[in-house]
Scaffold this motif. Structure first.
Motif, PDB file in Angstrom:
ATOM      1  N   PHE A  38       0.841  -1.205   0.000  1.00 15.87           N
ATOM      2  CA  PHE A  38       0.000   0.000   0.000  1.00 15.87           C
ATOM      3  C   PHE A  38       0.873   1.251   0.000  1.00 15.87           C
ATOM      4  N   ARG A  52      -3.661   8.943   4.541  1.00 12.56           N
ATOM      5  CA  ARG A  52      -4.565   7.795   4.483  1.00 12.56           C
ATOM      6  C   ARG A  52      -3.900   6.717   3.621  1.00 12.56           C
ATOM      7  N   CYS A  68      -8.565   1.037  -5.554  1.00 16.37           N
ATOM      8  CA  CYS A  68     -10.021   1.122  -5.465  1.00 16.37           C
ATOM      9  C   CYS A  68     -10.376   1.497  -4.038  1.00 16.37           C
ATOM     10  N   ILE A  69     -11.160   2.549  -3.960  1.00 19.76           N
ATOM     11  CA  ILE A  69     -11.315   3.281  -2.701  1.00 19.76           C
ATOM     12  C   ILE A  69     -12.786   3.425  -2.350  1.00 19.76           C
ATOM     13  N   LYS A  70     -13.118   2.994  -1.141  1.00 24.34           N
ATOM     14  CA  LYS A  70     -14.503   3.160  -0.686  1.00 24.34           C
ATOM     15  C   LYS A  70     -14.700   4.603  -0.225  1.00 24.34           C
ATOM     16  N   LEU A  76     -19.930  11.339   7.575  1.00 24.81           N
ATOM     17  CA  LEU A  76     -18.839  10.826   8.420  1.00 24.81           C
ATOM     18  C   LEU A  76     -17.619  11.756   8.399  1.00 24.81           C
ATOM     19  N   GLY A  78     -15.061  12.114   6.539  1.00 27.95           N
ATOM     20  CA  GLY A  78     -13.733  11.541   6.293  1.00 27.95           C
ATOM     21  C   GLY A  78     -12.975  12.421   5.314  1.00 27.95           C
ATOM     22  N   PRO A  79     -11.801  12.919   5.692  1.00 24.95           N
ATOM     23  CA  PRO A  79     -11.081  13.840   4.800  1.00 24.95           C
ATOM     24  C   PRO A  79     -10.830  13.251   3.408  1.00 24.95           C
ATOM     25  N   SER A  81     -12.500  10.796   1.921  1.00 26.19           N
ATOM     26  CA  SER A  81     -13.779  10.558   1.236  1.00 26.19           C
ATOM     27  C   SER A  81     -14.395  11.856   0.728  1.00 26.19           C
ATOM     28  N   ALA A 117     -13.846  -3.078  -0.179  1.00 28.96           N
ATOM     29  CA  ALA A 117     -12.629  -2.548  -0.813  1.00 28.96           C
ATOM     30  C   ALA A 117     -11.405  -3.407  -0.498  1.00 28.96           C
ATOM     31  N   GLU A 229      -4.579  -8.186   6.036  1.00 28.12           N
ATOM     32  CA  GLU A 229      -4.463  -6.718   6.042  1.00 28.12           C
ATOM     33  C   GLU A 229      -5.806  -6.191   6.509  1.00 28.12           C
TER      34      GLU A 229
END
Ligand SMILES: Cc1cc2nc3c(=O)[nH]c(=O)nc-3n(C[C@H](O)[C@H](O)[C@H](O)COP(=O)(O)OP(=O)(O)OC[C@H]3O[C@@H](n4cnc5c(N)ncnc54)[C@H](O)[C@@H]3O)c2cc1C
Length: 231
Positions: A38, A52, A68-70, A76, A78-79, A81, A117, A229
């Motif tokens: 990663f 992140r 690929c990113i959820k 929420l 999330g910075p 997101s 993901a 992971e």
């Protein structure tokens, strides 16, 4: 010590379903990695940055770095997101060097278990094994999501299965909304097949990883044969 970072441009960015984004970045010249590793993205937030982690969904010989990113719901906060969907082709993202030890052993049958993901690093690992390393051992994937709307990469998985006779995948839906003909229920309900002589690779949320790992160990799998992971 200051870490080396890269500033690749976005080559492709699109939604694969209602919340999974596929992102392709140019591969920087000095960037080399192992399938399953990663990188950290530096995400602007107010006047600073937050980091992140995102797994490489590509294989090392691919021309682009793929992710690929959820994308989490806006509420929420999330910075990543909030930020990633504002980007476009040609924009740059600062990323770290690759890291991580979630990489397969080539000499055993391999059983991969992913939810959501968590399929990202696992697709890269499986493709690297089949397409580049030409591994002919048995390679199996169990991919779990809630319902039909959460499925992604199915065409890619089907193409791999049609091309490589040693690869097989199953999708398990925990709450199917139609006459789903595939597996039903949680991934933990579909683990118990020929458990010996495999290495296991699990990726997804902490509860799933813990449950799958415990089920495997309770049924005689050596913990040393299990890599995971957690997202
Ligand atoms: C090694 C590693 C690899 C990873 N690889 C990937 C990857 O390939 N793809 C990917 O999508 N993610 C991956 N992640 C997760 C990713 O790093 C971020 O945590 C995720 O994208 C959320 O970031 P954010 O800034 O949007 O929200 P955050 O600031 O992390 O979270 C915002 C809020 O949402 C909550 N939250 C966080 N995640 C979830 C969730 N899944 N469901 C519900 N609530 C949640 C948090 O508790 C918090 O309250 C990886 C994580 C690790 C550690």
């Amino acid at each position: 010590m200051e870490q080396t970072t890269f500033l690749p441009k976005i080559r492709e960015i699109k939604m694969l379903n209602h919340n999974i984004m596929e992102l392709h970045l140019e591969k920087p010249e000095a960037f080399s990695y192992l399938a399953g590793q990663f990188v950290q993205f530096f995400i602007p937030k107010d006047d600073t940055q937050v980091k992140r982690s995102y797994s490489l969904a590509s294989a090392p010989k691919d021309p682009d770095l793929e992710f690929c990113i959820k994308i989490l719901p806006k509420e929420l906060n999330g910075p990543a997101s909030l930020y990633l969907p504002t980007l476009d082709i040609g924009d740059s993202i600062q990323i770290s060097q690759p890291r991580g030890r979630f990489t397969p052993k080539d000499d055993q049958n391999q059983f991969y278990i992913a939810t959501g993901a968590g399929l990202a690093p696992i697709l890269g690992m499986i493709r690297d094994q089949l397409e580049h390393k030409r591994n002919t051992k048995k390679i199996e994937l169990l991919f779990g999501v809630r319902n039909e709307n959460d499925i992604f990469f199915q065409e890619r998985l089907k193409k791999l299965q049609d091309t490589f006779p040693n690869f097989r995948y199953n999708i398990a839906l925990s709450q199917p909304e139609t006459e789903w003909s595939g597996l039903r229920g949680r991934v933990t309900e579909h683990l118990l097949h020929d458990l010996v002589d495999h290495s296991y690779y699990i990726c997804g949320n902490p509860h799933m990883v813990k449950d799958v790992r415990s089920t495997l160990i309770e049924n005689g799998v050596d913990s040393k044969s299990i890599l995971f992971e957690i997202f």
